[in-house]
Motif scaffolding. Structure first.
Motif, PDB file in Angstrom:
ATOM      1  N   ASP A  31      -2.029  -0.988 -19.468  1.00 14.47           N
ATOM      2  CA  ASP A  31      -1.525  -0.677 -18.076  1.00 14.47           C
ATOM      3  C   ASP A  31      -1.809   0.831 -17.793  1.00 14.47           C
ATOM      4  O   ASP A  31      -1.552   1.215 -16.526  1.00 14.47           O
ATOM      5  CB  ASP A  31       0.207  -0.781 -18.016  1.00 14.47           C
ATOM      6  CG  ASP A  31       0.396  -2.154 -18.187  1.00 14.47           C
ATOM      7  OD1 ASP A  31      -0.221  -3.027 -17.417  1.00 14.47           O
ATOM      8  OD2 ASP A  31       1.558  -2.516 -18.799  1.00 14.47           O
ATOM      9  N   GLU A  33      -4.661   2.546 -16.784  1.00  9.02           N
ATOM     10  CA  GLU A  33      -5.518   2.905 -15.655  1.00  9.02           C
ATOM     11  C   GLU A  33      -4.780   2.378 -14.129  1.00  9.02           C
ATOM     12  O   GLU A  33      -4.934   3.058 -13.228  1.00  9.02           O
ATOM     13  CB  GLU A  33      -6.859   2.156 -15.758  1.00  9.02           C
ATOM     14  CG  GLU A  33      -7.812   2.865 -16.740  1.00  9.02           C
ATOM     15  CD  GLU A  33      -8.177   4.166 -16.467  1.00  9.02           C
ATOM     16  OE1 GLU A  33      -8.380   4.465 -15.212  1.00  9.02           O
ATOM     17  OE2 GLU A  33      -8.395   4.953 -17.386  1.00  9.02           O
ATOM     18  N   SER A  34      -4.061   1.462 -14.484  1.00  8.66           N
ATOM     19  CA  SER A  34      -3.406   0.819 -13.135  1.00  8.66           C
ATOM     20  C   SER A  34      -2.286   1.779 -12.817  1.00  8.66           C
ATOM     21  O   SER A  34      -2.095   2.024 -11.546  1.00  8.66           O
ATOM     22  CB  SER A  34      -2.971  -0.574 -13.272  1.00  8.66           C
ATOM     23  OG  SER A  34      -2.016  -0.606 -14.158  1.00  8.66           O
ATOM     24  N   GLY A  37      -3.915   5.241 -11.488  1.00  2.00           N
ATOM     25  CA  GLY A  37      -4.541   5.093 -10.099  1.00  2.00           C
ATOM     26  C   GLY A  37      -3.384   4.768  -8.995  1.00  2.00           C
ATOM     27  O   GLY A  37      -3.890   4.994  -7.923  1.00  2.00           O
ATOM     28  N   SER A  38      -2.325   4.932  -9.533  1.00  2.00           N
ATOM     29  CA  SER A  38      -1.049   4.724  -8.363  1.00  2.00           C
ATOM     30  C   SER A  38      -0.227   5.959  -7.843  1.00  2.00           C
ATOM     31  O   SER A  38       0.580   6.004  -7.269  1.00  2.00           O
ATOM     32  CB  SER A  38      -0.109   3.631  -8.823  1.00  2.00           C
ATOM     33  OG  SER A  38       0.607   3.967  -9.930  1.00  2.00           O
TER      34      SER A  38
END
Length: 94
Positions: A31, A33-34, A37-38
């Protein structure tokens, strides 16, 4: 909801807070990178104001952190090779 990240040059962990849990997500976690990126840049509102609302977010090719960019900066990001560097760093292709 993400609450903090490291510097633009090196990210060690992402602090994450949900309704029921607080925890750190480290590089290598599925989780990471996701979540990374947020996280919006801390100064995005000021940058949007200066650009009269004409802005977007681009991911730094080294760290993956988002930064605010004007249309000209976005064009340079896309055409200057940084976008391809980012895709290569996450194992994606154009």
């Amino acid at each position: 909801m993400p609450i903090a990240a490291g510097s633009l040059l090196e990210v060690a962990a992402v602090a994450y807070r949900s309704e029921s849990d607080n925890f750190l997500i480290y590089p290598g976690d599925p989780d990471f990178e996701s979540i990374l990126g947020s996280i919006l840049p801390f100064d995005w509102r000021q940058e949007a104001w200066k650009a009269c609302g004409d802005y977007c977010f681009v991911a730094d090719s080294e760290s993956g952190l988002l930064r605010t960019a004007t249309p000209e900066e976005t064009r340079e990001y896309l055409e200057g090779g940084e976008y391809e560097e980012r895709l290569a760093s996450i194992g994606d292709e154009m």
